[in-house]
Scaffold this motif. Structure first.
Motif, PDB file in Angstrom:
ATOM      1  N   ALA A 313      -3.307  -1.415  -0.559  1.00 43.61           N
ATOM      2  CA  ALA A 313      -4.021  -0.143  -0.689  1.00 43.61           C
ATOM      3  C   ALA A 313      -4.504   0.060  -2.119  1.00 43.61           C
ATOM      4  O   ALA A 313      -5.648   0.486  -2.351  1.00 43.61           O
ATOM      5  N   ALA A 314      -3.644  -0.265  -3.105  1.00 41.59           N
ATOM      6  CA  ALA A 314      -4.035  -0.134  -4.515  1.00 41.59           C
ATOM      7  C   ALA A 314      -5.185  -1.079  -4.840  1.00 41.59           C
ATOM      8  O   ALA A 314      -6.106  -0.733  -5.592  1.00 41.59           O
ATOM      9  N   MET A 315      -5.151  -2.277  -4.270  1.00 44.81           N
ATOM     10  CA  MET A 315      -6.234  -3.236  -4.476  1.00 44.81           C
ATOM     11  C   MET A 315      -7.554  -2.679  -3.964  1.00 44.81           C
ATOM     12  O   MET A 315      -8.587  -2.752  -4.646  1.00 44.81           O
ATOM     13  N   CYS A 316      -7.543  -2.105  -2.765  1.00 48.42           N
ATOM     14  CA  CYS A 316      -8.761  -1.536  -2.183  1.00 48.42           C
ATOM     15  C   CYS A 316      -9.282  -0.370  -3.020  1.00 48.42           C
ATOM     16  O   CYS A 316     -10.498  -0.214  -3.205  1.00 48.42           O
ATOM     17  N   VAL A 317      -8.372   0.457  -3.535  1.00 44.87           N
ATOM     18  CA  VAL A 317      -8.768   1.585  -4.393  1.00 44.87           C
ATOM     19  C   VAL A 317      -9.459   1.073  -5.651  1.00 44.87           C
ATOM     20  O   VAL A 317     -10.501   1.609  -6.071  1.00 44.87           O
ATOM     21  N   ALA A 318      -8.895   0.027  -6.267  1.00 48.32           N
ATOM     22  CA  ALA A 318      -9.491  -0.522  -7.487  1.00 48.32           C
ATOM     23  C   ALA A 318     -10.871  -1.106  -7.205  1.00 48.32           C
ATOM     24  O   ALA A 318     -11.822  -0.894  -7.978  1.00 48.32           O
ATOM     25  N   ILE A 319     -11.011  -1.838  -6.113  1.00 51.26           N
ATOM     26  CA  ILE A 319     -12.317  -2.408  -5.764  1.00 51.26           C
ATOM     27  C   ILE A 319     -13.334  -1.300  -5.517  1.00 51.26           C
ATOM     28  O   ILE A 319     -14.477  -1.364  -5.994  1.00 51.26           O
TER      29      ILE A 319
END
Length: 341
Positions: A313-319
């Motif tokens: 989820a954090a990865m998707c937020v950063a992208i």
């Protein structure tokens, strides 16, 4: 009569599974960066749902394997800490800089975008540097996964879900050529692209088979293990990476054997630098989480490990944050250019 070595048959089957995964990754243009950008640009979440469906498909497959008592030992887990969140954000930043996640990198290499060969090199370098800095500060305790201990009714339910997803993937129509990887020859892409759900279903099924045959394997884990000098990062695991790449580039190899030519993006120093830098960031982040995004989607998320879902989820937020920032800056630049004109 030829005598096969004891590990030759399982090793060959594992290599065939990795080969099939490479084909599916390339044909489906599977990538978390593309999935998040699809949400931002088109207000659609098909690719992201396909990635999550792949995780659920793997979960169903592992539960079936457990019911037949053929599930091998599970990899270690980790707690949810602040490092997990920072690792997920860094992983997303690295994927954005690179232009593709770990799975998307394989798809782009398969599409003939050769600058992305630098991404695994950067990933290895990032793991090698991070191993010295982070090994003593981030403990990775072993936690059991609740997934293999599900009741028989859940196993039956997930088995039905696996059958439904597999049937849907087999009967799904192919996606349009516009959903292919950037830089593809349009004539080639028309025949090369699968729908996201068909591709991720194929990836999930082949990964389960690979898991049962040879244990949990992803190429980022192999690179990480080699960078850290782990004994389990053997040559056989590296050969699986080779099989994955052969599968991804199989269409290009077939065209070359037929003497056909296709236009490919030119390799530039700036793109090489982005791939090296993005790969290094993703490698660094993988030790903080731990695991790359292919390991999260195909191993940790199906095993219902909370740290994997938090990191993804954090990865998707950063992208998404990087994509929105680029859009705002691009819009501002165009507006200023028109004003100056």
């Amino acid at each position: 009569m030829v005598n096969l070595m004891p590990g030759a048959v399982p090793g060959t089957l594992a290599a065939l599974c990795a080969l099939a995964m490479g084909i599916a990754i390339r044909r489906g243009a599977t990538c978390t960066v593309a999935a998040v950008n699809e949400i931002i640009d088109e207000r659609k979440c098909g690719r992201l749902l396909a990635l999550i469906a792949a995780s659920m498909l793997v979960l169903g497959g592992l539960l079936i394997a457990q019911s037949f008592d053929v599930l091998p030992s599970l990899p270690a887990s980790a707690p949810v800490t602040l490092a997990t969140v920072w690792g997920g954000l860094t992983l997303g930043l690295g994927a954005s800089v690179n232009g593709a996640c770990a799975l998307g990198t394989i798809a782009r290499i398969g599409a003939g975008q050769w600058c992305y060969v630098a991404t695994p090199i950067g990933y290895y370098a990032g793991c090698h540097v991070a191993a010295r800095r982070l090994a003593a500060t981030i403990p990775i305790p072993v936690h059991d996964s609740p997934a293999p201990h599900a009741s028989a009714s859940i196993i039956v339910l997930l088995a039905a879900m696996v059958a439904t997803l597999a049937a849907g993937a087999l009967h799904s129509r192919r996606a349009r050529a516009t959903s292919g990887m950037p830089g593809d020859d349009p004539r080639e892409a028309r025949h090369a692209v699968w729908s996201p759900h068909a591709a991720t279903a194929a990836i999930g099924i082949t990964f389960v088979l690979l898991f049962v045959i040879d244990g949990a394997w992803t190429y980022t884990d192999t690179l990480s293990g080699l960078a850290q000098g782990h004994a389990d990062a053997t040559a056989s695991r590296a050969l699986l990476f080779g099989a994955l790449l052969v599968g991804a580039t199989s269409a290009g190899i077939a065209r070359a054997m037929r003497g056909e030519r296709s236009r490919r993006p030119r390799v530039t120093l700036s793109q090489l630098a982005r791939c090296l830098g993005g790969g290094a960031l993703m490698g660094w982040a993988s030790l903080m989480i731990p695991g790359g995004n292919d390991s999260l989607v195909l191993v940790a998320m199906p095993l219902l490990r909370p740290y994997a879902w938090v990191a993804f989820a954090a990865m998707c937020v950063a992208i998404g944050a990087v994509s929105l920032s680029r859009r705002v800056l691009r819009s501002r630049w165009h507006r200023e250019t028109r004003e100056l004109a």
